[in-house]
Scaffold this motif. Structure first.
Motif, PDB file in Angstrom:
ATOM      1  N   SER A  45      -3.439  -8.682  -0.075  1.00 54.81           N
ATOM      2  CA  SER A  45      -4.735  -8.290  -0.642  1.00 54.81           C
ATOM      3  C   SER A  45      -4.717  -8.232  -2.168  1.00 54.81           C
ATOM      4  O   SER A  45      -5.689  -7.785  -2.784  1.00 54.81           O
ATOM      5  CB  SER A  45      -5.138  -6.917  -0.086  1.00 54.81           C
ATOM      6  OG  SER A  45      -4.184  -5.929  -0.434  1.00 54.81           O
ATOM      7  N   ASN A  46      -3.588  -8.656  -2.775  1.00 55.90           N
ATOM      8  CA  ASN A  46      -3.461  -8.710  -4.241  1.00 55.90           C
ATOM      9  C   ASN A  46      -3.680  -7.360  -4.915  1.00 55.90           C
ATOM     10  O   ASN A  46      -4.239  -7.285  -6.012  1.00 55.90           O
ATOM     11  CB  ASN A  46      -4.448  -9.739  -4.818  1.00 55.90           C
ATOM     12  CG  ASN A  46      -4.114 -11.147  -4.378  1.00 55.90           C
ATOM     13  OD1 ASN A  46      -2.950 -11.536  -4.363  1.00 55.90           O
ATOM     14  ND2 ASN A  46      -5.139 -11.909  -4.003  1.00 55.90           N
ATOM     15  N   ASN A  47      -3.222  -6.295  -4.258  1.00 54.49           N
ATOM     16  CA  ASN A  47      -3.335  -4.954  -4.838  1.00 54.49           C
ATOM     17  C   ASN A  47      -2.084  -4.693  -5.690  1.00 54.49           C
ATOM     18  O   ASN A  47      -1.096  -4.133  -5.229  1.00 54.49           O
ATOM     19  CB  ASN A  47      -3.456  -3.915  -3.723  1.00 54.49           C
ATOM     20  CG  ASN A  47      -3.811  -2.531  -4.258  1.00 54.49           C
ATOM     21  OD1 ASN A  47      -3.553  -2.220  -5.417  1.00 54.49           O
ATOM     22  ND2 ASN A  47      -4.404  -1.703  -3.413  1.00 54.49           N
ATOM     23  N   THR A  48      -2.141  -5.094  -6.953  1.00 53.05           N
ATOM     24  CA  THR A  48      -0.971  -5.055  -7.822  1.00 53.05           C
ATOM     25  C   THR A  48      -0.442  -3.651  -8.030  1.00 53.05           C
ATOM     26  O   THR A  48       0.767  -3.408  -7.966  1.00 53.05           O
ATOM     27  CB  THR A  48      -1.301  -5.685  -9.189  1.00 53.05           C
ATOM     28  OG1 THR A  48      -1.783  -7.011  -8.990  1.00 53.05           O
ATOM     29  CG2 THR A  48      -0.058  -5.734 -10.067  1.00 53.05           C
ATOM     30  N   GLN A  49      -1.338  -2.694  -8.296  1.00 58.47           N
ATOM     31  CA  GLN A  49      -0.908  -1.326  -8.573  1.00 58.47           C
ATOM     32  C   GLN A  49      -0.194  -0.725  -7.363  1.00 58.47           C
ATOM     33  O   GLN A  49       0.871  -0.110  -7.499  1.00 58.47           O
ATOM     34  CB  GLN A  49      -2.110  -0.457  -8.948  1.00 58.47           C
ATOM     35  CG  GLN A  49      -1.722   0.969  -9.334  1.00 58.47           C
ATOM     36  CD  GLN A  49      -2.915   1.786  -9.802  1.00 58.47           C
ATOM     37  OE1 GLN A  49      -4.028   1.273  -9.907  1.00 58.47           O
ATOM     38  NE2 GLN A  49      -2.692   3.053 -10.088  1.00 58.47           N
ATOM     39  N   LYS A  50      -0.740  -0.914  -6.186  1.00 58.10           N
ATOM     40  CA  LYS A  50      -0.114  -0.386  -4.974  1.00 58.10           C
ATOM     41  C   LYS A  50       1.206  -1.100  -4.703  1.00 58.10           C
ATOM     42  O   LYS A  50       2.187  -0.472  -4.281  1.00 58.10           O
ATOM     43  CB  LYS A  50      -1.071  -0.566  -3.785  1.00 58.10           C
ATOM     44  CG  LYS A  50      -0.598   0.106  -2.487  1.00 58.10           C
ATOM     45  CD  LYS A  50      -0.646   1.603  -2.599  1.00 58.10           C
ATOM     46  CE  LYS A  50      -0.235   2.283  -1.293  1.00 58.10           C
ATOM     47  NZ  LYS A  50      -1.242   2.084  -0.217  1.00 58.10           N
ATOM     48  N   GLU A  77       3.701  -2.118   4.644  1.00 63.38           N
ATOM     49  CA  GLU A  77       2.614  -1.816   3.709  1.00 63.38           C
ATOM     50  C   GLU A  77       2.646  -2.764   2.504  1.00 63.38           C
ATOM     51  O   GLU A  77       1.596  -3.217   2.034  1.00 63.38           O
ATOM     52  CB  GLU A  77       2.721  -0.363   3.226  1.00 63.38           C
ATOM     53  CG  GLU A  77       2.327   0.666   4.252  1.00 63.38           C
ATOM     54  CD  GLU A  77       0.854   0.576   4.617  1.00 63.38           C
ATOM     55  OE1 GLU A  77       0.016   0.772   3.721  1.00 63.38           O
ATOM     56  OE2 GLU A  77       0.552   0.280   5.796  1.00 63.38           O
ATOM     57  N   LEU A  78       3.843  -3.063   2.035  1.00 67.52           N
ATOM     58  CA  LEU A  78       3.974  -3.975   0.897  1.00 67.52           C
ATOM     59  C   LEU A  78       3.455  -5.363   1.253  1.00 67.52           C
ATOM     60  O   LEU A  78       2.733  -5.991   0.470  1.00 67.52           O
ATOM     61  CB  LEU A  78       5.435  -4.055   0.457  1.00 67.52           C
ATOM     62  CG  LEU A  78       5.751  -5.022  -0.697  1.00 67.52           C
ATOM     63  CD1 LEU A  78       4.974  -4.649  -1.956  1.00 67.52           C
ATOM     64  CD2 LEU A  78       7.252  -5.043  -0.979  1.00 67.52           C
ATOM     65  N   ILE A  79       3.815  -5.839   2.439  1.00 70.59           N
ATOM     66  CA  ILE A  79       3.355  -7.158   2.881  1.00 70.59           C
ATOM     67  C   ILE A  79       1.831  -7.204   2.937  1.00 70.59           C
ATOM     68  O   ILE A  79       1.196  -8.160   2.479  1.00 70.59           O
ATOM     69  CB  ILE A  79       3.971  -7.505   4.248  1.00 70.59           C
ATOM     70  CG1 ILE A  79       5.476  -7.719   4.106  1.00 70.59           C
ATOM     71  CG2 ILE A  79       3.318  -8.763   4.837  1.00 70.59           C
ATOM     72  CD1 ILE A  79       6.208  -7.826   5.422  1.00 70.59           C
ATOM     73  N   LYS A  80       1.225  -6.136   3.459  1.00 66.26           N
ATOM     74  CA  LYS A  80      -0.246  -6.080   3.552  1.00 66.26           C
ATOM     75  C   LYS A  80      -0.887  -6.078   2.173  1.00 66.26           C
ATOM     76  O   LYS A  80      -1.899  -6.738   1.947  1.00 66.26           O
ATOM     77  CB  LYS A  80      -0.684  -4.839   4.347  1.00 66.26           C
ATOM     78  CG  LYS A  80      -0.440  -4.935   5.845  1.00 66.26           C
ATOM     79  CD  LYS A  80      -1.133  -3.822   6.602  1.00 66.26           C
ATOM     80  CE  LYS A  80      -0.498  -2.490   6.328  1.00 66.26           C
ATOM     81  NZ  LYS A  80      -1.067  -1.407   7.178  1.00 66.26           N
ATOM     82  N   ASN A  81      -0.306  -5.331   1.243  1.00 66.17           N
ATOM     83  CA  ASN A  81      -0.903  -5.227  -0.091  1.00 66.17           C
ATOM     84  C   ASN A  81      -0.648  -6.462  -0.942  1.00 66.17           C
ATOM     85  O   ASN A  81      -1.432  -6.759  -1.838  1.00 66.17           O
ATOM     86  CB  ASN A  81      -0.388  -3.969  -0.786  1.00 66.17           C
ATOM     87  CG  ASN A  81      -1.108  -2.716  -0.318  1.00 66.17           C
ATOM     88  OD1 ASN A  81      -2.175  -2.380  -0.810  1.00 66.17           O
ATOM     89  ND2 ASN A  81      -0.532  -2.036   0.669  1.00 66.17           N
ATOM     90  N   ILE A  82       0.445  -7.172  -0.675  1.00 66.37           N
ATOM     91  CA  ILE A  82       0.645  -8.460  -1.353  1.00 66.37           C
ATOM     92  C   ILE A  82      -0.451  -9.422  -0.942  1.00 66.37           C
ATOM     93  O   ILE A  82      -1.008 -10.158  -1.760  1.00 66.37           O
ATOM     94  CB  ILE A  82       2.042  -9.031  -1.021  1.00 66.37           C
ATOM     95  CG1 ILE A  82       3.138  -8.214  -1.720  1.00 66.37           C
ATOM     96  CG2 ILE A  82       2.143 -10.504  -1.427  1.00 66.37           C
ATOM     97  CD1 ILE A  82       4.543  -8.609  -1.350  1.00 66.37           C
TER      98      ILE A  82
END
Length: 241
Positions: free
Chosen positions: A197-202, A190-195
């Motif tokens: 997509s530049n989702n800083t809060q997540k 999940e962290l790799i996916k959100n990195i």
């Protein structure tokens, strides 16, 4: 297998982790996407491929077991060339061996990668765990465990439903170890996916919760303390999110 990450840790039974790594390396080197029948695939299966060094201890690892690794890694690889060290049964690494590998795992020369395997995540030294991208190889039992238990730490669950689950669960200490290993794999992905997509809060939440999960792997789960640890996980996830 991501070329940008230097170290991987696959957790599971020997046969499953070995077969998984063989398949991934065949996909990496085979021009026909792991056909399993070409010369390259056969070389990987027989552990004879020139770009892969397999290590497996007779008993416990000693520093002498890594002589070939340390000699090889002094050579500069050609551009767009990769070399993999497969270190099976990493739970048999001594602290001295892990410390000797520490620097090259953190900053390996260009093109070199490390793949570790282990039976249980908790049995691997923190110096290896903290520097590796962790993947748990799921057995049918582990998949059942995911369906029964992991959803309480992935999906949004209200406290009343969670307390009802806790009152009825018969999860064992060893199953909790497997559950934590699964959650680390899930939240790392999940962290790799959100990195991406530049989702800083997540990303901040995922990094904090992963750090907490990693810390729990360093604790000894005493008989009868499992449900308390599950409550800690649930509270921590909800506080951080």
């Amino acid at each position: 297998m991501n070329n940008q990450h230097p170290s991987y840790l696959y957790v599971g039974k020997d046969e499953q982790t070995h077969d998984t790594i063989v398949h991934l390396l065949q996909k990496k080197f085979c021009k026909s996407n792991a056909c399993s029948i070409c010369t390259i695939c056969q070389q990987i299966t027989s552990q004879q491929h020139a770009s892969i060094l397999w290590l497996r201890p007779e008993n416990k690892y000693t520093l002498d077991d890594f002589d070939e690794l340390f000699k090889k890694i002094t050579f500069t690889l050609e551009e767009n060339t990769d070399f993999f060290f497969v270190i099976e049964q990493a739970h048999l690494l001594s602290a001295a061996c892990a410390n000797a590998l520490l620097k090259i795992i953190e900053e390996p020369p260009h093109g070199y990668h490390f793949i570790f395997t282990a039976h249980h995540l908790q049995s691997v030294l923190p110096t290896i765990r903290s520097r590796s991208l962790i993947t748990t190889i799921h057995t049918k039992h582990a998949l059942a465990l995911e369906n029964i238990h992991a959803k309480n730490f992935i999906q949004k669950t209200d406290p009343q439903s969670f307390l009802l689950y806790i009152s009825k669960t018969t999860i064992t200490e060893s199953e909790i170890i497997d559950l934590i290993a699964f959650l680390i794999t899930y939240y790392t992905q999940e962290l790799i996916k959100n990195i991406s997509s530049n989702n800083t809060q997540k990303c901040n939440f995922l990094q904090d919760f992963l750090h907490f999960l990693q810390q729990t792997t360093q604790r000894q789960i005493m008989p009868g303390s499992g449900k308390l640890l599950l409550k800690e996980l649930f509270i921590q996830k909800n506080v951080l999110s």
